[in-house]
Design a protein around this motif. Structure first.
Motif, PDB file in Angstrom:
ATOM      1  N   GLU A   1       0.416  13.850  14.644  1.00 32.35           N
ATOM      2  CA  GLU A   1       0.619  12.533  14.558  1.00 32.35           C
ATOM      3  C   GLU A   1      -0.706  11.801  13.750  1.00 32.35           C
ATOM      4  N   PRO A   2      -0.254  11.026  12.930  1.00 31.72           N
ATOM      5  CA  PRO A   2      -1.271  10.553  12.169  1.00 31.72           C
ATOM      6  C   PRO A   2      -2.074   9.353  13.097  1.00 31.72           C
ATOM      7  N   PRO A   3      -3.391   9.262  12.737  1.00 36.63           N
ATOM      8  CA  PRO A   3      -3.966   8.159  13.743  1.00 36.63           C
ATOM      9  C   PRO A   3      -3.510   6.811  13.422  1.00 36.63           C
ATOM     10  N   LYS A   4      -3.522   6.186  14.478  1.00 34.67           N
ATOM     11  CA  LYS A   4      -2.897   4.724  14.483  1.00 34.67           C
ATOM     12  C   LYS A   4      -4.210   3.988  13.964  1.00 34.67           C
ATOM     13  N   LEU A   5      -4.012   2.765  13.034  1.00 36.48           N
ATOM     14  CA  LEU A   5      -4.887   1.978  12.672  1.00 36.48           C
ATOM     15  C   LEU A   5      -5.399   1.044  13.608  1.00 36.48           C
ATOM     16  N   LYS A   6      -6.725   0.873  13.372  1.00 31.30           N
ATOM     17  CA  LYS A   6      -7.543  -0.098  14.181  1.00 31.30           C
ATOM     18  C   LYS A   6      -7.971  -1.129  13.653  1.00 31.30           C
ATOM     19  N   MET A   7      -7.638  -2.481  13.933  1.00 30.04           N
ATOM     20  CA  MET A   7      -8.211  -3.710  13.115  1.00 30.04           C
ATOM     21  C   MET A   7      -9.713  -3.614  12.957  1.00 30.04           C
ATOM     22  N   THR A   8      -9.981  -3.969  11.644  1.00 35.69           N
ATOM     23  CA  THR A   8     -11.466  -4.097  11.627  1.00 35.69           C
ATOM     24  C   THR A   8     -11.957  -5.274  10.901  1.00 35.69           C
ATOM     25  N   GLU A   9     -13.371  -5.334  10.645  1.00 31.46           N
ATOM     26  CA  GLU A   9     -13.932  -6.651  10.258  1.00 31.46           C
ATOM     27  C   GLU A   9     -13.084  -7.375   9.143  1.00 31.46           C
ATOM     28  N   LYS A  10     -12.798  -6.563   8.181  1.00 31.37           N
ATOM     29  CA  LYS A  10     -12.252  -6.557   7.001  1.00 31.37           C
ATOM     30  C   LYS A  10     -10.928  -7.452   7.163  1.00 31.37           C
ATOM     31  N   HIS A  11     -10.100  -6.870   8.140  1.00 30.49           N
ATOM     32  CA  HIS A  11      -8.750  -7.365   8.535  1.00 30.49           C
ATOM     33  C   HIS A  11      -8.946  -8.943   9.120  1.00 30.49           C
ATOM     34  N   LEU A  12     -10.012  -8.824   9.809  1.00 26.42           N
ATOM     35  CA  LEU A  12     -10.074 -10.316  10.354  1.00 26.42           C
ATOM     36  C   LEU A  12     -10.684 -11.317   9.520  1.00 26.42           C
ATOM     37  N   GLN A  13     -11.552 -10.857   8.475  1.00 28.98           N
ATOM     38  CA  GLN A  13     -11.905 -11.850   7.536  1.00 28.98           C
ATOM     39  C   GLN A  13     -10.945 -12.272   6.754  1.00 28.98           C
ATOM     40  N   ALA A  14      -9.913 -11.679   6.732  1.00 29.52           N
ATOM     41  CA  ALA A  14      -8.724 -11.885   5.765  1.00 29.52           C
ATOM     42  C   ALA A  14      -7.896 -13.410   6.156  1.00 29.52           C
ATOM     43  N   GLY A  15      -8.127 -13.808   7.317  1.00 32.55           N
ATOM     44  CA  GLY A  15      -8.005 -15.114   7.552  1.00 32.55           C
ATOM     45  C   GLY A  15      -6.649 -15.071   8.689  1.00 32.55           C
ATOM     46  N   SER A  16      -6.303 -16.291   8.876  1.00 25.26           N
ATOM     47  CA  SER A  16      -4.954 -16.347   9.750  1.00 25.26           C
ATOM     48  C   SER A  16      -3.828 -15.725   8.737  1.00 25.26           C
ATOM     49  N   ILE A  17      -2.716 -15.275   9.631  1.00 24.23           N
ATOM     50  CA  ILE A  17      -1.816 -14.862   9.028  1.00 24.23           C
ATOM     51  C   ILE A  17      -0.851 -15.877   8.477  1.00 24.23           C
ATOM     52  N   PRO A  18      -0.522 -15.903   7.410  1.00 20.02           N
ATOM     53  CA  PRO A  18       0.266 -17.206   6.702  1.00 20.02           C
ATOM     54  C   PRO A  18       1.898 -16.928   7.174  1.00 20.02           C
ATOM     55  N   LYS A  19       2.722 -17.815   6.753  1.00 19.86           N
ATOM     56  CA  LYS A  19       3.982 -18.007   7.167  1.00 19.86           C
ATOM     57  C   LYS A  19       4.775 -16.940   6.195  1.00 19.86           C
ATOM     58  N   GLU A  20       4.281 -17.107   4.972  1.00 17.57           N
ATOM     59  CA  GLU A  20       4.939 -16.311   3.924  1.00 17.57           C
ATOM     60  C   GLU A  20       3.810 -15.338   3.114  1.00 17.57           C
ATOM     61  N   PHE A  21       4.278 -14.176   2.702  1.00 13.89           N
ATOM     62  CA  PHE A  21       3.482 -13.521   1.979  1.00 13.89           C
ATOM     63  C   PHE A  21       4.056 -12.561   1.148  1.00 13.89           C
ATOM     64  N   ASP A  22       3.764 -12.655  -0.243  1.00 19.02           N
ATOM     65  CA  ASP A  22       4.310 -11.912  -1.320  1.00 19.02           C
ATOM     66  C   ASP A  22       3.111 -10.922  -2.092  1.00 19.02           C
ATOM     67  N   ALA A  23       3.235  -9.719  -2.058  1.00 22.62           N
ATOM     68  CA  ALA A  23       1.911  -8.842  -2.664  1.00 22.62           C
ATOM     69  C   ALA A  23       1.964  -9.175  -4.150  1.00 22.62           C
ATOM     70  N   ARG A  24       3.285  -9.051  -4.653  1.00 24.46           N
ATOM     71  CA  ARG A  24       3.332  -9.602  -5.981  1.00 24.46           C
ATOM     72  C   ARG A  24       2.665 -10.736  -6.460  1.00 24.46           C
ATOM     73  N   LYS A  25       2.421 -11.788  -5.707  1.00 22.14           N
ATOM     74  CA  LYS A  25       1.932 -13.130  -5.973  1.00 22.14           C
ATOM     75  C   LYS A  25       0.577 -13.144  -5.660  1.00 22.14           C
ATOM     76  N   GLN A  26      -0.048 -12.170  -4.550  1.00 23.74           N
ATOM     77  CA  GLN A  26      -1.089 -12.075  -4.149  1.00 23.74           C
ATOM     78  C   GLN A  26      -1.870 -11.292  -5.086  1.00 23.74           C
ATOM     79  N   TRP A  27      -1.497 -10.217  -5.713  1.00 21.44           N
ATOM     80  CA  TRP A  27      -2.226  -9.282  -6.693  1.00 21.44           C
ATOM     81  C   TRP A  27      -1.397  -9.232  -8.004  1.00 21.44           C
ATOM     82  N   PRO A  28      -1.358 -10.211  -8.840  1.00 19.38           N
ATOM     83  CA  PRO A  28      -0.631 -10.137  -9.849  1.00 19.38           C
ATOM     84  C   PRO A  28      -0.846  -9.151 -10.980  1.00 19.38           C
ATOM     85  N   ASN A  29      -2.289  -8.818 -10.969  1.00 12.81           N
ATOM     86  CA  ASN A  29      -2.777  -7.960 -11.875  1.00 12.81           C
ATOM     87  C   ASN A  29      -2.456  -6.587 -11.626  1.00 12.81           C
TER      88      ASN A  29
END
Length: 433
Positions: A72-100
């Motif tokens: 089985e693959p290892p399970k992801l553990k939350m890191t400081e980078k995850h926490l620094q991303a901020g609070s979870i928004p109501k909506e998220f679209d990767a196409r808009k977040q990274w348009p490049n």
């Protein structure tokens, strides 16, 4: 009495979990029936009503099943980078977040092949490489390379084998041929050994699990691993060994990410969609009209020939295969809605696997959840966002049945309830830089 009650409750629960479709799943009557239930999604004409449901099943392609804990693959553990991303928004679209990063918005077409597991993987990997490079490395990883060369990804279950001809000819037959190049690794090696030694069990020759030196076949003699791993003209005694792999190649959506067969060890080269001459290896399975009339060639519903593993770039690319390999640093499972959201908004799209029921092919818009029909199998796709529609939370998914299907190739599926098991089979990884 208590046991009888529990058994009855279990049977009722099973019946409730699989509601019978009262009409042929692709018929107008079935579409009308689904829409009459006034659910959170709308059904519509995606596939011609005369298309075989067996063909629909062959489009799914993800293999789901138990696996040893040590694999089985290892399970992801939350890191400081995850926490620094901020609070979870109501909506998220990767196409808009990274348009490049243009691959995030892409809908690939798997054609008449069960390659969703490969397309979902290289799509998410391409996205993640672009995101990690801050848009500087806009690669388009090759589904062709992964589909044909990942030796432990697929089941290799449907083949026209030399063993059939060999058994009918018997020892001393006269036909000869070439061994198509097959992937390196224990599974592929012994699979071919089974075909090349149809009258006696092959014996391992050599060194390690990941790179066995070869096999010793009592009838055909010693077959070196290098001969199996490369497309050489190799007559084996008098055995008829002109062998082709056909059609649909189902696979595990986790395997392309894993250490041994996947991008963290062997790497994956670049490559475009069918006939685009983009990168090292284009996808050679033509797009087709899975659905209704259009400008693509019609899907005939037959199993197309599975291309062989080349491990060399198309000549016109001018690219050297080994120098084009892109690698991953790690891979992992992601579990839990909030963890999935944090990982997606931090590192980019993920590959998901889910069960497909007979009502799903008719999805057109809204937030899908199961209504009726049999379980047809498992499918893999790319998770790119989330949101809420008319009070119903959803995941936003990119499918691989071309842009005519569903909502321009995308669909939404209910979030937070593990709809069709989609929150239980989420995998990702980070590119190597």
């Amino acid at each position: 009495m208590k046991l009888t009650f529990l058994l009855l409750a279990a049977l009722l629960g099973l019946a409730a979990a699989h509601v019978a479709m009262p009409h042929h799943p692709l018929s107008d009557a079935a579409i009308d029936h689904l829409n009459s239930q006034k659910s959170t999604w709308k059904a519509g004409r995606n596939f011609s009503p005369d298309i075989s449901m067996k063909y629909i099943k062959r489009l799914l392609g993800a293999r789901r099943g138990p696996r040893p804990k040590e694999l089985e693959p290892p399970k992801l553990k939350m890191t400081e980078k995850h926490l620094q991303a901020g609070s979870i928004p109501k909506e998220f679209d990767a196409r808009k977040q990274w348009p490049n990063c243009p691959t995030i918005n892409e809908i690939r077409d798997q054609g008449s092949c069960s390659s969703s597991w490969a397309i979902g993987a290289v799509g998410a990997m391409s996205d993640r490489i672009c995101i990690a490079s801050k848009g500087l490395d806009q690669v388009h990883l090759s589904a062709q390379d992964l589909l044909t060369c990942c030796d432990t990804c697929d089941t290799w279950s449907e083949r026209v084998t030399a063993a059939t001809a060999a058994r009918s000819t018997g020892p001393g037959g006269t036909a000869q041929g070439k061994i198509p190049m097959m992937p390196i690794g224990t599974n592929a090696l012994f699979l071919w050994a089974e075909y090349l030694c149809p009258w006696a069990a092959p014996k391992p020759m050599g060194s390690s699990h990941s790179q066995p030196m070869g096999i010793t076949c009592p009838l055909a003699g010693t077959i070196a691993h290098s001969q199996l791993a490369y497309r050489n003209a190799l007559p084996i005694g008098n055995l008829p060994i002109e062998t082709y792999a056909y059609g649909i190649t189902m696979g595990s959506h986790e395997s392309p990410w894993e250490f041994y067969p996947g991008w963290t060890h062997y790497g994956i080269v670049t490559g475009g969609n069918y006939n685009t001459s983009q990168g090292c290896l284009d996808y050679t399975i033509a797009p087709c009209e899975h659905h209704t009339t259009g400008d693509r060639q019609p899907c005939d519903g037959e199993r197309g020939r599975l291309p062989i593993c080349e491990q060399r770039c198309q000549k016109k690319s001018g690219i050297y295969y080994p120098s084009d390999l892109h690698f991953g640093r790690n891979y992992y499972w992601v579990s839990g809605v909030k963890n999935i959201q944090r990982e997606l908004m931090t590192n980019g799209p993920l590959e998901v696997e889910f069960k497909v029921y007979a009502d799903f092919p008719n999805y057109k818009s809204g937030v899908y959840h199961y209504l009726s029909g049999k379980n047809m199998g498992s499918h893999a796709a790319r998770l790119i966002g989330w949101g809420e529609e008319n009070g119903t939370p959803y995941w936003l998914i990119a499918n691989s049945w071309n842009s005519d299907w569903g909502d321009n190739g995308f669909f939404k599926i209910r979030r937070g309830t593990d709809e069709c098991g989609i929150e239980s089979h989420v995998v990702g990884g980070l590119p190597r830089y």
